[in-house]
Design a protein around this motif. Structure first.
Motif, PDB file in Angstrom:
ATOM      1  N   ARG A   1       0.824  -1.208   0.000  1.00 45.87           N
ATOM      2  CA  ARG A   1       0.000   0.000   0.000  1.00 45.87           C
ATOM      3  C   ARG A   1       0.859   1.260   0.000  1.00 45.87           C
ATOM      4  O   ARG A   1       0.482   2.279  -0.585  1.00 45.87           O
TER       5      ARG A   1
ATOM      6  N   VAL B   1       2.056   1.864  -3.688  1.00 46.93           N
ATOM      7  CA  VAL B   1       1.127   2.433  -4.658  1.00 46.93           C
ATOM      8  C   VAL B   1       0.649   3.813  -4.224  1.00 46.93           C
ATOM      9  O   VAL B   1      -0.149   4.431  -4.910  1.00 46.93           O
TER      10      VAL B   1
ATOM     11  N   VAL C   1      -1.035   4.707  -1.454  1.00 52.02           N
ATOM     12  CA  VAL C   1      -2.239   4.821  -0.636  1.00 52.02           C
ATOM     13  C   VAL C   1      -1.866   5.241   0.779  1.00 52.02           C
ATOM     14  O   VAL C   1      -2.570   5.990   1.434  1.00 52.02           O
TER      15      VAL C   1
ATOM     16  N   ARG D   1       1.874   7.959 -10.184  1.00 51.79           N
ATOM     17  CA  ARG D   1       0.961   6.871  -9.830  1.00 51.79           C
ATOM     18  C   ARG D   1       0.578   6.062 -11.045  1.00 51.79           C
ATOM     19  O   ARG D   1       0.182   4.907 -10.927  1.00 51.79           O
TER      20      ARG D   1
ATOM     21  N   MET E   1      -1.957  -1.350  -8.813  1.00 55.66           N
ATOM     22  CA  MET E   1      -2.142  -2.426  -7.849  1.00 55.66           C
ATOM     23  C   MET E   1      -3.242  -3.390  -8.280  1.00 55.66           C
ATOM     24  O   MET E   1      -4.255  -2.977  -8.822  1.00 55.66           O
TER      25      MET E   1
ATOM     26  N   THR F   1      -9.733   1.947  -2.103  1.00 60.15           N
ATOM     27  CA  THR F   1      -8.272   1.948  -2.174  1.00 60.15           C
ATOM     28  C   THR F   1      -7.809   1.954  -3.626  1.00 60.15           C
ATOM     29  O   THR F   1      -6.857   2.645  -3.984  1.00 60.15           O
TER      30      THR F   1
ATOM     31  N   ARG G   1      -8.117   5.318  -5.036  1.00 64.07           N
ATOM     32  CA  ARG G   1      -7.095   6.216  -4.495  1.00 64.07           C
ATOM     33  C   ARG G   1      -5.745   5.928  -5.135  1.00 64.07           C
ATOM     34  O   ARG G   1      -4.980   6.840  -5.435  1.00 64.07           O
ATOM     35  N   SER G   2      -5.461   4.654  -5.343  1.00 63.37           N
ATOM     36  CA  SER G   2      -4.162   4.335  -5.942  1.00 63.37           C
ATOM     37  C   SER G   2      -4.121   4.759  -7.404  1.00 63.37           C
ATOM     38  O   SER G   2      -3.054   4.911  -7.977  1.00 63.37           O
ATOM     39  N   LEU G   3      -5.297   4.958  -7.995  1.00 64.67           N
ATOM     40  CA  LEU G   3      -5.328   5.481  -9.365  1.00 64.67           C
ATOM     41  C   LEU G   3      -5.134   6.988  -9.364  1.00 64.67           C
ATOM     42  O   LEU G   3      -4.968   7.593 -10.418  1.00 64.67           O
ATOM     43  N   GLY G   4      -5.194   7.605  -8.207  1.00 59.56           N
ATOM     44  CA  GLY G   4      -5.000   9.046  -8.121  1.00 59.56           C
ATOM     45  C   GLY G   4      -6.290   9.832  -8.085  1.00 59.56           C
ATOM     46  O   GLY G   4      -6.290  11.027  -8.364  1.00 59.56           O
TER      47      GLY G   4
END
Lengths: 408, 310
Positions: free
Chosen positions: A60, A63, A65, A92, A97, B203, B206-209
């Motif tokens: 996490r 990536v 987060v 990013r 992920m 999540t 969020r990880s994609l921005g």
């Protein structure tokens, strides 16, 4: 050797434990406690360890987060934490992920078209030919029928959902895919399909994978390099063949010994290991790997000699709030009490206050006081193949571990 | 590619080619007769609110006291539903009370919903001091008695001429009821947000921005709003009856406008005095409206949730 696409330097992630009326932070859960990794372009790094060893937290952080407490994450040589907000968003796109549970990783209220197309919407990208065409292309890439783009996640099976998740992760053409136990929640037959898909995609797109898993067999299949984590630290790292065939850390050996052998003639043996005269180890112990998929338990793996069983570790992993001093593994190490050093060091007459467990196990003083460094230690065991410095182990007595019986 | 290149759908769909979610929702909605009946009831009352003259020629304000508590005379009579304790025509009062009652209910529930959902979402998503602020505010408003607050608002607006427009007559009860009606929505949405925001798809976004606004709007809220939609129909009933209590204090719908709430409140005094019709007429209308809303809300939820539509 290929250039590194991802470098992690001394990464630390602590979660504060707050207490009392003022919510002051009284201590910290040391989820990831100083991890360094290097992932080369087009390679796969397998990350294994028990539940709670910090694998998922590390994923996490990578990536974006979670923000690391300290340490650096370098993607293509650029430090992520030093970048501006816009730069981070750009970055990013390079690290994406794939999640463990295909049932919670897709928004049930969005169609597949919206899910896979969302990365484009977030980054304001209009791919050539339109988003819809790009989504179809991605679905085809992961082996799904593009005509199903209007369906909702609940209309797919677990393996198909995982493919949707992979398509979403691939939308921005990342360089690195962080796979957090991508097959643990799937049927064994579907696991194979997804693993093959990931391998095909790696060959096709030149991706690098950080593959987090607790299924050692799967990791052996897909990974080029393997890192073993325990309590937020890496205890052993090296090329897949070296770690699996010549494991040097007692924890790695215990993990490997518990991998079930797909051979019906292998019987389940309650551990009776001739080299393990532990004074306190009872016959019934908590078993080593924790896994939801079935790679659990003290299953005896009969090697060529046909006489040895699984190594059974005692108790649960210690709390990451208060990890043991010295080597984090010494409280459960099966090897330490058997060493001659453990006998020469006298046990303390009285256990220190607050740690009644400390003096009960007879382990070398070194293990209780010094944190073992993660360094190559293969010089003594096999002088012929010792030249490789990529195989590193964090154990004071690693060189004495030779275990020829580990079969996966 | 692997052998799984030809996926089979787990749920075979009869309709074949899938269309947009809105069209799907409409198709599902249409297949349910109870939904159509409920919609008809609501349309009926909406027409009544818009054009009261279609239903009665009698003015609700002509109240000859000689004709007080006349029994219902049936269609064609002078007072089809009888008269109340003051001699006002029950049907006329009811028909002219639809507009303020429904308007009040819609305004109060709508504004409370917006306030509650926004605050609950922000509190659940960001936690920290935002949550502290919102949660404590909710608690403060929960412990203040409604009537006490109503008296406060009454004294604040004392002597202020609010006019007699459609919205002016419901302004005071609307303010009071909104002030003390948004907390349940905030609490429900906060709890659902806490649950939804830790799921993997959040999540993933969020990880994609994705921005916080996008995560809240596209991922958290659609999955957190379900509990609240079940609350709405009953809230409408609650608002209409609460208005009756407020009107007793003089801050309900302002006379000469009438409302179902006032009518129910007055009619309840004569149920055992030989004139139950004064209560029954508006009560049946209220129950019908609420039931229709419950059925419609149910159907809407089923239609909009892709997991429940079959």
């Amino acid at each position: 050797m290929a250039e590194p696409v991802l470098e992690v330097r001394d990464l630390v992630k602590h979660y504060p434990v707050r207490n009392g009326l003022l919510r002051r932070s009284v201590s910290a859960v040391k989820a990831v406690d100083g991890v360094s990794l290097t992932l080369d372009r087009g390679r796969t790094l397998g990350l294994v360890g028990e539940s709670g060893s910090g694998k998922s937290t590390l994923a996490r952080v990578l990536v974006g987060v979670e923000t690391p407490t300290s340490g650096q994450v370098l993607v293509d040589g650029e430090d992520v934490s030093r970048l501006s907000r816009a730069g981070r968003k750009q970055l990013r796109r390079d690290v994406q992920m794939v999640f463990q549970d295909p049932y919670t990783s897709l928004n049930p209220r969005m169609s597949v078209n919206e899910i896979v197309g969302e990365p484009f919407a977030i980054h304001g990208i209009d791919p050539a030919g339109g988003r819809r065409a790009a989504v179809s292309e991605l679905l085809e890439l992961v082996g799904l029928d593009p005509d199903h783009a209007n369906r909702y996640p609940h209309q797919f099976s677990g393996g198909q959902r995982q493919r949707v998740g992979i398509a979403r992760a691939l939308a921005l053409r990342p360089k690195i895919l962080v796979c957090d136990e991508p097959v643990s929640a799937l049927d064994v037959s579907v696991q194979g399909q997804v693993i093959n898909l990931l391998e095909d995609l790696q060959a096709e797109l030149g991706l690098s994978y950080l593959f987090v898993a607790h299924d050692l067999g799967v990791v052996r299949h897909i990974a080029h390099d393997v890192a073993v984590m325990y309590l937020g630290r890496i205890v052993e790292q090296g090329a897949e063949a070296e770690v699996y065939d010549a494991a040097q850390h007692p924890y790695t050996q215990a993990l490997l010994s518990a991998v079930p052998v797909p051979d019906p003639s292998v019987r389940l043996v309650t551990s009776s290991r001739p080299v393990e005269p532990t004074p306190v180890a009872g016959p019934v112990e908590t078993r080593v790997p924790t896994s939801s998929t079935g790679s659990v338990g003290a299953i005896g793996s009969v090697g060529p000699t046909g006489s040895v069983g699984a190594i059974v570790l005692e108790g649960d992993p210690p709390s990451p709030v208060d990890p043991p001093s010295g080597c984090p593994f010494h409280t459960r190490c099966w090897l330490a009490p058997t060493l001659p050093e453990a006998r020469t060091d006298a046990a303390p007459a009285q256990p220190p206050a607050g740690r009644p467990d400390l003096g009960l196990r007879l382990v070398p003083t070194m293990c209780e006081t010094d944190v073992p460094a993660l360094v190559p230690r293969s010089a003594d065991t096999s002088p012929g193949a010792a030249s490789d410095v990529s195989h590193v182990v964090a154990c004071h007595f690693a060189r004495e571990l030779v275990d020829p019986r580990v079969e996966v | 590619m692997s052998d799984a290149a030809t996926p089979t759908p787990t749920v075979p769909r009869g309709s074949g080619a899938s269309s947009s979610p809105v069209a799907d929702a409409w198709r599902t909605l249409r297949r349910r007769p109870d939904t159509i009946a409920a919609a008809a009831v609501l349309v009926f009352f909406a027409v009544m609110a818009a054009f009261p003259r279609l239903f009665t020629d009698t003015s609700p304000r002509s109240c000859p006291i000689r004709e007080a508590r006349t029994a219902p005379q049936g269609w064609g009579g002078e007072h089809p539903l009888g008269t109340d304790a003051l001699g006002c025509d029950v049907l006329a009062t009811m028909v002219h009370g639809v507009r303020p009652s429904l308007l009040l209910a819609i305004v109060v529930v709508g504004v409370s919903l917006v306030i509650g959902v926004t605050l609950g979402l922000l509190a659940g998503y960001y936690l920290g001091w935002v949550d502290y602020l919102v949660s404590r505010t909710v608690e403060v408003f929960l412990v203040i008695p409604l009537l006490l607050a109503a008296l406060l608002v009454l004294s604040l607006f004392k002597g202020v001429d609010l006019g007699a427009g459609t919205f002016d007559v419901i302004l005071l009860p609307a303010v009071v009821l909104i002030l003390f009606g948004w907390m349940p929505y905030a609490r429900y949405v906060r709890a659902a947000t806490l649950e939804a925001k830790n799921l993997d798809y959040v999540t993933a976004a969020r990880s994609l921005g994705a921005s916080d606004l996008r995560i809240m709007g596209r991922h958290v809220l659609p999955n957190a709003i379900g509990t609240v939609t079940a609350l709405l129909p009953t809230s409408v009933a609650g608002v209409i009856s609460a208005e009756a209590v407020l009107s007793f204090l003089g801050i309900g719908v302002r006379p000469p406008a009438t409302s179902w709430g006032i009518q129910i409140e007055q009619g309840s005094q004569w149920v055992l005095g030989g004139s139950p019709h004064v209560l029954l007429a508006p009560l049946i209308c209220l129950v019908a409206t609420v039931l229709a809303l419950v059925v419609l809300g149910d159907a809407l939820r089923d239609a909009l949730d892709p997991r429940l539509s079959s």
